[in-house]
Every structure is written in structure tokens, then in C-alpha cells.
Design an enzyme around this catalytic site. Sequence first.
Site, PDB file in Angstrom:
ATOM      1  N   ALA A 247       0.858  -1.185   0.000  1.00 55.40           N
ATOM      2  CA  ALA A 247       0.000   0.000   0.000  1.00 55.40           C
ATOM      3  C   ALA A 247       0.896   1.238   0.000  1.00 55.40           C
ATOM      4  O   ALA A 247       2.074   1.156   0.353  1.00 55.40           O
ATOM      5  CB  ALA A 247      -0.874   0.000   1.247  1.00 55.40           C
TER       6      ALA A 247
ATOM      7  N   GLY B 150       0.335  -5.151   0.800  1.00 52.54           N
ATOM      8  CA  GLY B 150      -0.756  -5.115  -0.175  1.00 52.54           C
ATOM      9  C   GLY B 150      -0.356  -5.733  -1.506  1.00 52.54           C
ATOM     10  O   GLY B 150      -1.210  -6.241  -2.234  1.00 52.54           O
TER      11      GLY B 150
ATOM     12  N   GLU C 276      -0.913  -9.249  -1.145  1.00 50.24           N
ATOM     13  CA  GLU C 276      -2.362  -9.447  -1.022  1.00 50.24           C
ATOM     14  C   GLU C 276      -3.047  -9.396  -2.389  1.00 50.24           C
ATOM     15  O   GLU C 276      -3.969 -10.170  -2.662  1.00 50.24           O
ATOM     16  CB  GLU C 276      -2.943  -8.413  -0.053  1.00 50.24           C
ATOM     17  CG  GLU C 276      -2.469  -8.693   1.382  1.00 50.24           C
ATOM     18  CD  GLU C 276      -2.896  -7.637   2.374  1.00 50.24           C
ATOM     19  OE1 GLU C 276      -2.547  -6.461   2.166  1.00 50.24           O
ATOM     20  OE2 GLU C 276      -3.593  -7.981   3.346  1.00 50.24           O
TER      21      GLU C 276
ATOM     22  N   GLU D  14       3.627  -5.856   7.307  1.00 48.65           N
ATOM     23  CA  GLU D  14       2.809  -4.814   7.928  1.00 48.65           C
ATOM     24  C   GLU D  14       3.118  -4.588   9.400  1.00 48.65           C
ATOM     25  O   GLU D  14       3.016  -3.470   9.908  1.00 48.65           O
ATOM     26  CB  GLU D  14       1.313  -5.145   7.767  1.00 48.65           C
ATOM     27  CG  GLU D  14       0.742  -4.812   6.396  1.00 48.65           C
ATOM     28  CD  GLU D  14       0.924  -5.939   5.390  1.00 48.65           C
ATOM     29  OE1 GLU D  14       1.739  -6.859   5.628  1.00 48.65           O
ATOM     30  OE2 GLU D  14       0.245  -5.894   4.345  1.00 48.65           O
TER      31      GLU D  14
END
Length: 696
Positions: free
Chosen positions: A61, A100, A103, A123
Site C-alpha cells: 500500500a 498489499g 495481497e 505490515e
Amino acid sequence: MSDAIEYELKGDIAVLRANNPPVNALGHAVRTGLIAGLERAEAEAKAVLIVGAGHTYFAGADIKEFGKPLREPGLPGVCTRIENSPLPVISAIHGTALGGGLEVALGTHYRIAVPSAKVGLPEVHLGILPGAGGTQRLPRVIGAEKAIEIITSGRHVGAAEALELGILDEVEEGDVETIGLAYAQRILDAGLGPRPVGQMPRPAPVDFDSAHVAAMKRGRGQIAPATAIRSIEGACHYDITEGLEHERALFMTLFNSPQREGMVHAFFNERAVSKLPELKGVEPRALKAIGVIGGGTMGAGIAVAALLAGLDVTMVERDAEAAKAGAARVNVILQGSVKRGKLSQSKYDAIMASGFRALDSYDALSEADMVIEAAFEEMGVKKAIFAELDRVCKKGAVLASNTSYLDVNEIAASISRPRDVLGLHFFSPAHVMKLLEVVVADETAPDVVATGFALGKALRKIAVRSGVCDGFIGNRILKTYRSCADHMIMDGASPYEIDKAMTDFGFAMGPYEVADLAGLDIGWATRKRLAPTRDVRERVARYADKMCEAGNFGQKTGKGYYVYEAGKRGGTPNPEVIALIEAERADLGVTAQDFTHEDIQRRYMCAMVNEAAMVVDEGIARRPLDVDMVLLFGYGFPRHWGGPLKWADLQGLEGILADIKRYALADDFFWQSSALLERLVAAGKTFDDLNNGDTV
Ligand code: T1G
């Protein structure tokens, strides 16, 4: 379509190519582009390939968006949208698929990577948990136990291991887009369709309670890893939709926590701290051959750090025997690196054959680009060495001292080339510790400062600029918070309560465990050195001197604040210390008060913050973030608080100043509030405002 995702139809396969340098972070434009690209592909293609342009697949992210209002589409929705596509969606991974990024890859149906690729869910290092399905999809693929290990460690998993675990389906050499397209074609040719991870069976439960307890213990106050375990637990009980909701709720509690702010502060500022505006456009001097003066623990550690970075090292000692001993120290550390797999045998052989020598003549340094002096901490010794360096070193050689408190200006002024002199303060063991204080003296030339930072980068250290003062940034602040702890002992706390309170706060070790490890004789020598100039109002405990007078210097003598038994890790409280402290309290007529853990933590931290604010106000540290990085990388400060000044911002500066003033009612010599702290509180500003260029 957004520019951040390029769309190209190649035969039956739609390629969605991320182009968001430097790391293809999944910012708003990328997320929008993925959705738009998918929609277009579903209208005209038979399969979709997601790939990154430049160095990497998505590295996660966009951390720069944290703290700003969330803009739709959010990443969890993007991953679910990919997973639900009627077309087979394939990821081709190079560089890093992190957070992310992984993910998104787990949202796609098939994953191929080049052998150098790495995947991971880091994370927890940002104080959060994977919030776009990572805690739900990864355990479905690799099982709960392995998912716990990967998610709570945040480690990067190499392609070979990821293949073995089933995170990747294939690993292949070659251009990432080319191998991705060929793989997508094979999938189409085999008539394979989408293969959503979310539809896989739930993983079998494991002993989550034990894992949670262990993670809390390891986290020393950091809550993200343990919370991630609860989210993984959800994967065993819920279907994918409920599981994602459960993950989201836990994610948001972490996202809104001060720990997330602290960790993100650490992430950006460990990168920002070495980028000094004053060095923009300043070229460092050449840096290939290094001289190290002194083959003791420090000199050997510095030599090893430089050798591991591929630099040529000449060590100089006062005589042949000392040179031999220094070389042996270097050799022991390097062999340890080979044993631990950190250094290949062939590299070790090359270093020993031609990269390193230990000699007893300064003349060997005539071609060195930089010389780092790591000799005995005494001004006379340093000046004599620098006079020799002045004599033998080539013009333009950088002359550095590893002193930890001596006046670098005085050393510089003693030779004919003060502009070439700076301090390079390493922390022991120098080949391990990440911090390097680059101490800039009054006359140091800008390109010499730049060379100090270039060395830091080459050695993969966190280099922080410091001005000249007793102890520079780190040891000066340490002296103050250690004094605060010593005062608490005289007033009623025990060293063991203080160590416990500060390890509970998140420090790797308490101050008295550290003192035992470093050697109590060091503090003793400092007290003796400062005694002649000490203000009579300063409170200095005598009991510590008595410990040293009795020959108890900590771990190396088997006894200090703790008693150490051979073969056992850690020590047990030394009852003699309590007796000495009580005797001194009785001598001084002090009645012991009770200190709660919270009292101890608060006073200790207030002392640290107050001195740190003075260090910034005096320009010794240019910005609050410089202090934060020094404490984080040199003094075991808990990363989840971001550093002492970030911690102060998160607690509120007004309350800290009020407490300092309250403590001053009993001791207004020690507790003199920093003028900068006063100005910040008056202006309603924070230390972070100063990091962002504000002034008060
Ligand atoms: N967002 C924004 N900027 C980033 C970034 C990111 N994720 N990663 C790196 N940068 C910037 C960095 O600040 C630097 O900027 C430049 O890129 C190069 O980085 C929902 C919420 C990828 C291994 O934690 O580990 O996904 O200093 O110097 O050594 O679950 O960067 O040049 O201005 O470090 O080659 C999870 C973090 C996010 C990965 C590359 N992802 N990044 O290392 O270069 S949270 C991460 C890294 C998430 C979801 C959650 C490393 C790297 P500048 P660099 P590098």
C-alpha cells in the site's frame, strides 16, 4: 484508465502493467487503474496478467496515504474484485511483492515469479496487520502455523521457499512479463479457469492462545503481531467474507493506534535522516581504501564493517604484537560471519588475501582515502595520532576520530588540515550496530561530511549528523536519563524495578543491565573525569563507585548490578547493591519513596525528552527526527514509539512540560525545562512540525 496502470492486449491476454515508481505502491491511481483494467479486460480478453514495470511488482500500500482520508476503491475491495473475476488472473512477480502487493497476488488465481523475487507481509513493521485479505488468504494457502510465522515476523520470503510453501505456483528465470505471458497462455491452453483462494477450505486451527501470549512477550509492548494472530484465527472460523470483515475491524484498531504512527515515523525517517539538505549537490570524496588506527574491539569492528562493504582496510597498531592481536580479532569476527552464512568462503579468502592488512607503521596509510582513529579515549593520545596522520596521509584524505565524547574541534585544530577532520562515532559492536553519528566540527568541509555519509551508506548504517558537544547526540541524552534513573534509586526505586519498568516500556534492556554489559568501569571513569568541573548541586551516587572500588565491573567480572553465573544467560539481582544503596540513603538521611512502574517510565522519558529538546535547540541535532533515529538505532529505543520525540508528540507536550515543572519542585537543578519545549507548548506545535520545516 489511470496512467499508473498501463493496459495492453497481447493476443487473448490483457496485460495490466503497474507504472508507479519507485516501488509501484498501491496508491489511489493504481487501485483505480486495476479496477478499470480488469473491467476492460473482461470485455475483450480471455485472461489477465498483472505485472510491475521497473524494479518491482507492488511493494505494498502507499504508506504516504496513511492518515489521509481513505479514497475508494480501497485495497480489500480491489483484491476481492480480482478474485471474483470470471477470467483467470495471473500475477508475474519480480522485485518484491510485499504487504498489499502480496495481497493483490493472493487475490489473483495463479502466481509465477523470477528466482530473485521476494514476497512477504511486513505490515507489523508499520504497526498494523495485513488489511487486504492477507490474514485470510495466506493461511488458506500455507496453513495457520506458517502464516503466523510469516505475518508476525514480517520477513521477506525468497521465491524458492515461497514456491515450496505454495505461495507461488511457478518460478522461472527470464524477463518477468515474458514468463508471465507464457504461463498465462499455458493456463488458457489447458482450459483452466479462475481459482479463487477465498473459496479454498478454511485452515485447521492451531493453539492461537499460546501463539498470542508468545507474540505479546516477544513484542515488548508492540501489539501488532499479537493482533495479527487473532485475525489469522478468524480465517479458521469464518468464511472469506466474514473473515475479511473481522480482519478489517482489527486492522482499523491498529491503524488508529499511536504505535502505527510511531512505526511509520520510523520507516520514513530512517530513510530521511541521512538526506541532509546542506549536502544536496555536494560530491563525496573517493572512498576505496580505509585506514583504521587501533585493533581493539572498536577498531576491529570498524575494520570488519568496512571489509564486509568491500572496502580495502589497513589497520595500524603501535607495535607488531598489537597489530597481530588486532588482525586476530578481525579474523575471529569474519570467520564467525562465514559460519553464520553471512560471508561466503571465497569472499573471506579474497579479503584475507588482499583486502586487509594489520601493520605497525603509519607510513602504510599514505594512500588511504579515509583514516578512522579508534584508539584510547584520551586527548593527548588522539592528538599524537592525528599529528602522525597529518604527516603521512595524502592530500584530501579524510581524517576521522571515533571518539565518543572528546572535542573534535580541538583534535581538528591540532593539525594543519582541520577541514579534513570529522568525528565518526560507531557503536559497539561496530560491525553489528546500525547507528553512525557523523560529527561535524566547526571547520569540517562539506565534502568531508558528505564522505562520512557515503561511508554510512556503504556500510548500510543509519548515519546521523551531530554537532560537537560532550557525548554528541546519543551519549549526551543517555547521560541525562541515566542520571534521572540514578536519582530515582537514591529516592527509593531499585535498579531492578527501573530495568523492569523500562523493558516493559519496550527497551531491549534496562539501563542497569546495559551498564553491566558495557562495564561499570566506563561510567566510573567518566564520573572521575567530570568530577573537577561538576556543579556542587549535581546529585551523584557514591554507591556505584563503591561497587567499582570492590572490583565489580558488571558482566566481565561476573558481578555488577546483577550476579552472573558461568554458562547462564542473564543475571540475578546482586543483594550487595541494595545494601550499598540503603547505606547511602541512610547516610544522606533520605526516606525512600515508592515509585510505580508508570512513575518510573514517565520520569525517565521526561528526562530523555527534555535533554533531547535541548540538543535540538542548540543545533547539535538539526531536527527532532535526528534524535529519534539515534535513540532507535543506537540505544534500543522501542521502534513502535518512533523515538523519544515522536513519543513525546504522541503523549502531548503540554503534559510532559507540566510534569517536568512538577519534578523541578523537588530538584530544580536537574529538572530545568528546555526552552524549545516551552516554546512548542506556547505555540501549540509539535516536534514533528519542526521535522516538517516549521519553526518556533
Ligand atoms: N509506500 C510509499 N513509499 C514507499 C513504499 C510504500 N509502500 N515503499 C517504499 N517507499 C519509498 C521509500 O520511502 C523511498 O522513498 C523509496 O520508495 C525507495 O525505497 C493493506 C496497509 C520495497 C523493499 O511495508 O520495504 O500494504 O526515500 O529506499 O531499499 O495490508 O522500500 O526515495 O523518497 O526503501 O530498494 C507494506 C515497504 C505496506 C514495504 C525497497 N509494504 N518498503 O527497498 O528502496 S502496508 C511495505 C520497503 C500495506 C496492506 C497494508 C522497501 C522496499 P525516498 P527504499 P529499497
